[in-house]
Scaffold this motif. Structure first.
Motif, PDB file in Angstrom:
ATOM      1  N   SER A  37      -9.556   7.827 -10.017  1.00 44.90           N
ATOM      2  CA  SER A  37      -9.038   6.550  -9.492  1.00 44.90           C
ATOM      3  C   SER A  37      -9.639   5.354  -9.324  1.00 44.90           C
ATOM      4  CB  SER A  37      -8.652   7.177  -8.209  1.00 44.90           C
ATOM      5  OG  SER A  37      -9.747   7.337  -7.424  1.00 44.90           O
TER       6      SER A  37
ATOM      7  N   LEU B 132      -3.533  12.521  -2.401  1.00 41.45           N
ATOM      8  CA  LEU B 132      -2.464  12.097  -1.918  1.00 41.45           C
ATOM      9  C   LEU B 132      -1.222  13.541  -2.104  1.00 41.45           C
ATOM     10  CD1 LEU B 132      -1.931   8.459  -2.927  1.00 41.45           C
ATOM     11  CD2 LEU B 132      -2.359   9.404  -0.583  1.00 41.45           C
ATOM     12  N   LEU B 133      -1.761  14.151  -3.229  1.00 44.58           N
ATOM     13  CA  LEU B 133      -0.997  15.326  -3.363  1.00 44.58           C
ATOM     14  C   LEU B 133      -1.227  16.472  -2.254  1.00 44.58           C
ATOM     15  CD1 LEU B 133       0.777  16.252  -5.882  1.00 44.58           C
ATOM     16  CD2 LEU B 133      -1.295  17.230  -7.118  1.00 44.58           C
TER      17      LEU B 133
ATOM     18  N   SER C 246       0.695  15.322   0.642  1.00 47.03           N
ATOM     19  CA  SER C 246       1.994  15.379   0.506  1.00 47.03           C
ATOM     20  C   SER C 246       2.582  16.650   0.465  1.00 47.03           C
ATOM     21  CB  SER C 246       2.503  14.620  -0.767  1.00 47.03           C
ATOM     22  OG  SER C 246       2.251  15.390  -1.801  1.00 47.03           O
ATOM     23  N   ARG C 247       1.724  17.824  -0.095  1.00 42.09           N
ATOM     24  CA  ARG C 247       2.208  19.123   0.002  1.00 42.09           C
ATOM     25  C   ARG C 247       2.201  19.788   1.477  1.00 42.09           C
ATOM     26  NH1 ARG C 247      -0.806  20.796  -5.681  1.00 42.09           N
ATOM     27  NH2 ARG C 247       0.862  20.356  -6.954  1.00 42.09           N
TER      28      ARG C 247
ATOM     29  N   ILE D   6       1.266   6.586  -6.967  1.00 39.13           N
ATOM     30  CA  ILE D   6       0.103   7.630  -7.162  1.00 39.13           C
ATOM     31  C   ILE D   6       0.727   8.826  -7.263  1.00 39.13           C
ATOM     32  CG2 ILE D   6      -2.150   8.289  -6.530  1.00 39.13           C
ATOM     33  CD1 ILE D   6      -2.874   5.309  -5.761  1.00 39.13           C
ATOM     34  N   LEU D   7       1.328   9.103  -6.191  1.00 40.53           N
ATOM     35  CA  LEU D   7       1.829  10.719  -5.882  1.00 40.53           C
ATOM     36  C   LEU D   7       2.634  11.262  -6.909  1.00 40.53           C
ATOM     37  CD1 LEU D   7       2.160  13.252  -4.188  1.00 40.53           C
ATOM     38  CD2 LEU D   7       4.085  11.996  -3.068  1.00 40.53           C
TER      39      LEU D   7
ATOM     40  N   ALA E 133       0.813  -1.327  -0.091  1.00 38.17           N
ATOM     41  CA  ALA E 133      -0.162  -0.017  -0.080  1.00 38.17           C
ATOM     42  C   ALA E 133       0.937   1.304  -0.055  1.00 38.17           C
ATOM     43  CB  ALA E 133      -0.912   0.042   1.036  1.00 38.17           C
TER      44      ALA E 133
ATOM     45  N   GLN F  38     -12.781  17.193 -11.811  1.00 34.10           N
ATOM     46  CA  GLN F  38     -11.506  16.725 -11.845  1.00 34.10           C
ATOM     47  C   GLN F  38     -10.894  16.661 -13.117  1.00 34.10           C
ATOM     48  OE1 GLN F  38     -13.301  12.731 -10.989  1.00 34.10           O
ATOM     49  NE2 GLN F  38     -12.697  12.774  -8.541  1.00 34.10           N
TER      50      GLN F  38
ATOM     51  N   VAL G  70      -7.820   2.043   6.173  1.00 34.68           N
ATOM     52  CA  VAL G  70      -6.593   1.242   6.351  1.00 34.68           C
ATOM     53  C   VAL G  70      -5.673   1.741   5.136  1.00 34.68           C
ATOM     54  CG1 VAL G  70      -6.555  -0.764   5.750  1.00 34.68           C
ATOM     55  CG2 VAL G  70      -4.897  -0.233   7.396  1.00 34.68           C
ATOM     56  N   MET G  71      -6.061   1.504   3.936  1.00 34.68           N
ATOM     57  CA  MET G  71      -4.997   1.407   2.725  1.00 34.68           C
ATOM     58  C   MET G  71      -4.607   3.207   2.535  1.00 34.68           C
ATOM     59  SD  MET G  71      -5.175  -1.771   2.418  1.00 34.68           S
ATOM     60  CE  MET G  71      -3.813  -1.444   1.160  1.00 34.68           C
TER      61      MET G  71
ATOM     62  N   GLU H 125     -14.198  14.038  -1.088  1.00 35.98           N
ATOM     63  CA  GLU H 125     -14.752  13.768  -2.635  1.00 35.98           C
ATOM     64  C   GLU H 125     -13.971  13.785  -3.585  1.00 35.98           C
ATOM     65  OE1 GLU H 125     -16.047  16.063  -0.493  1.00 35.98           O
ATOM     66  OE2 GLU H 125     -17.585  14.987   0.335  1.00 35.98           O
ATOM     67  N   ASP H 126     -12.678  14.191  -3.412  1.00 38.53           N
ATOM     68  CA  ASP H 126     -11.525  14.325  -4.504  1.00 38.53           C
ATOM     69  C   ASP H 126     -11.251  12.606  -4.816  1.00 38.53           C
ATOM     70  OD1 ASP H 126     -11.902  16.786  -4.622  1.00 38.53           O
ATOM     71  OD2 ASP H 126      -9.819  17.393  -3.849  1.00 38.53           O
ATOM     72  N   ALA H 127     -10.563  12.638  -5.893  1.00 37.23           N
ATOM     73  CA  ALA H 127      -9.800  11.432  -6.265  1.00 37.23           C
ATOM     74  C   ALA H 127      -8.686  11.224  -5.454  1.00 37.23           C
ATOM     75  CB  ALA H 127      -9.486  11.370  -7.843  1.00 37.23           C
ATOM     76  N   ILE H 128      -8.299   9.768  -5.410  1.00 34.21           N
ATOM     77  CA  ILE H 128      -7.063   9.608  -4.645  1.00 34.21           C
ATOM     78  C   ILE H 128      -5.915  10.285  -5.051  1.00 34.21           C
ATOM     79  CG2 ILE H 128      -6.404   7.504  -5.909  1.00 34.21           C
ATOM     80  CD1 ILE H 128      -6.212   7.835  -2.176  1.00 34.21           C
ATOM     81  N   ASP H 129      -5.416  10.516  -6.279  1.00 31.85           N
ATOM     82  CA  ASP H 129      -4.196  11.109  -6.721  1.00 31.85           C
ATOM     83  C   ASP H 129      -4.315  12.510  -6.131  1.00 31.85           C
ATOM     84  OD1 ASP H 129      -6.364  11.857  -8.521  1.00 31.85           O
ATOM     85  OD2 ASP H 129      -5.085  11.650 -10.383  1.00 31.85           O
ATOM     86  N   ALA H 130      -5.396  13.303  -6.424  1.00 38.82           N
ATOM     87  CA  ALA H 130      -5.519  14.708  -5.678  1.00 38.82           C
ATOM     88  C   ALA H 130      -5.417  14.765  -4.205  1.00 38.82           C
ATOM     89  CB  ALA H 130      -6.540  15.294  -6.182  1.00 38.82           C
TER      90      ALA H 130
ATOM     91  N   GLN I 264      -0.870   4.567   2.737  1.00 34.26           N
ATOM     92  CA  GLN I 264      -0.440   5.297   1.473  1.00 34.26           C
ATOM     93  C   GLN I 264       0.303   6.515   2.135  1.00 34.26           C
ATOM     94  OE1 GLN I 264      -3.871   5.185  -0.978  1.00 34.26           O
ATOM     95  NE2 GLN I 264      -2.795   3.806  -2.403  1.00 34.26           N
TER      96      GLN I 264
ATOM     97  N   TRP J  53      -9.039  19.860 -12.911  1.00 36.73           N
ATOM     98  CA  TRP J  53      -7.793  19.902 -12.090  1.00 36.73           C
ATOM     99  C   TRP J  53      -6.833  19.198 -12.828  1.00 36.73           C
ATOM    100  CZ3 TRP J  53      -5.318  15.282 -10.443  1.00 36.73           C
ATOM    101  CH2 TRP J  53      -4.080  15.589  -9.459  1.00 36.73           C
TER     102      TRP J  53
END
Lengths: 196, 196
Positions: free
Chosen positions: A166, B48-49, B52-53, A92-93, A85, A175, B81-82, B41-46, B86, A178
């Protein structure tokens, strides 16, 4: 225009990478397949750093239009699932930081897309890959073949990268905007960087 | 010299961050506490970004000597948990990229270290934090308080950052050399960057 997909089979010891170009209809061309490894005796920080560097190098070398990542479930193989995971989050990041859309597919979606049968074994998947991609042998090791299968699933299932979110479903217009804004920002950064 | 710890309570919706400086013995000073959020509501890529920022900004602002991350278990709270795993992978990577040693502590290690009782509830932990750090109220929201507790666990349990590996145990000499080489490389990069 050809669509290039980078498939990722996330793993901490061996992270599979497979790159395919669409070649019209259901045909595809294998661009690259391999694995990024980390040393299992190393600490987790060194391992994630090693995997991230390999993934980053692959994304920068192959410049995919979309990155497709196998979806990890917490109930599967619990001894390694947390590392898997963590690697999936990093993959993905790395795509998101470059404005590259991502998609995720479950193992059974990959099996069903490639072989038509959701419970196909690895050998059946590899047989399809060899035939379809005109290979002499399946990509090795198995994690590389899995990553190619994930990329193929994305080519066959997805109508196009900016319309995929995703979950593999349709992106909302927000999205899409974005993703477009990220791409525009990336291009602006790249063109400003190239001045130096 | 004072030791600065950045604690991370990994989460995809709210990722807790707590920064503590050691102040001799078992005393510590709260430097910062808060959360980095992403929109569910955002996608997982947005998502995690965004996380991370925020984590990157916190690491760069506070320049910790060690980053302590709560260890995630796959059997806990499987619906989230996933995403939590991540985010933990990204937190570890951001530290590793900067040559900052990391440590991980389980929730029960945190409870035991802070309250002396491995099954303490959140209120008991917060009471200790208020008393020990001389606060008027516990850090809010709860994820920020959890991150401060993780940082405190690291201050109290760890003999020093370079002697801690990801499991909280002793680093091997190879790991120590790796950490030192990373730090030296980081300093070299920083000093070369500062010339421009």
């Amino acid at each position: 225009m050809s669509l290039r997909v980078l498939g990722v089979d996330p793993g901490l010891t061996r992270c599979g990478i497979g790159v395919l170009d669409s070649a019209g209809g259901r045909r595809a061309t294998l661009v690259a397949a391999g694995v990024v490894r980390s040393v299992s005796e190393d600490a987790i920080d060194a391992r994630l750093l090693a995997i991230s560097r390999g993934l980053r190098a692959a994304i920068e070398e192959h410049a995919p239009d979309v990155v497709a990542v196998e979806r990890v479930f917490s109930q599967n193989n619990t001894s390694t699932v947390m590392g898997t995971a963590q690697v999936s989050g990093i993959a993905i990041l790395l795509a998101a930081e470059r404005g590259i859309p991502i998609a995720m597919h479950t193992p059974s979606e990959v099996k069903a897309a490639v072989t038509g049968y959701g419970r196909a074994d690895k050998k059946q998947i590899q047989t399809v890959l060899v035939k379809l991609l005109g290979l002499e042998a399946p990509p090795k090791p198995a994690d590389a073949a899995d990553a190619v299968a994930i990329a193929l699933t994305q080519l066959w299932r997805g109508p196009g990268p900016v319309r995929l979110d995703s979950t593999g479903g349709a992106r909302t217009s927000a999205q899409t905007r974005w993703a477009e804004a990220e791409r525009a920002a990336r291009r602006a950064r790249e063109s400003s960087t190239s001045r130096f």
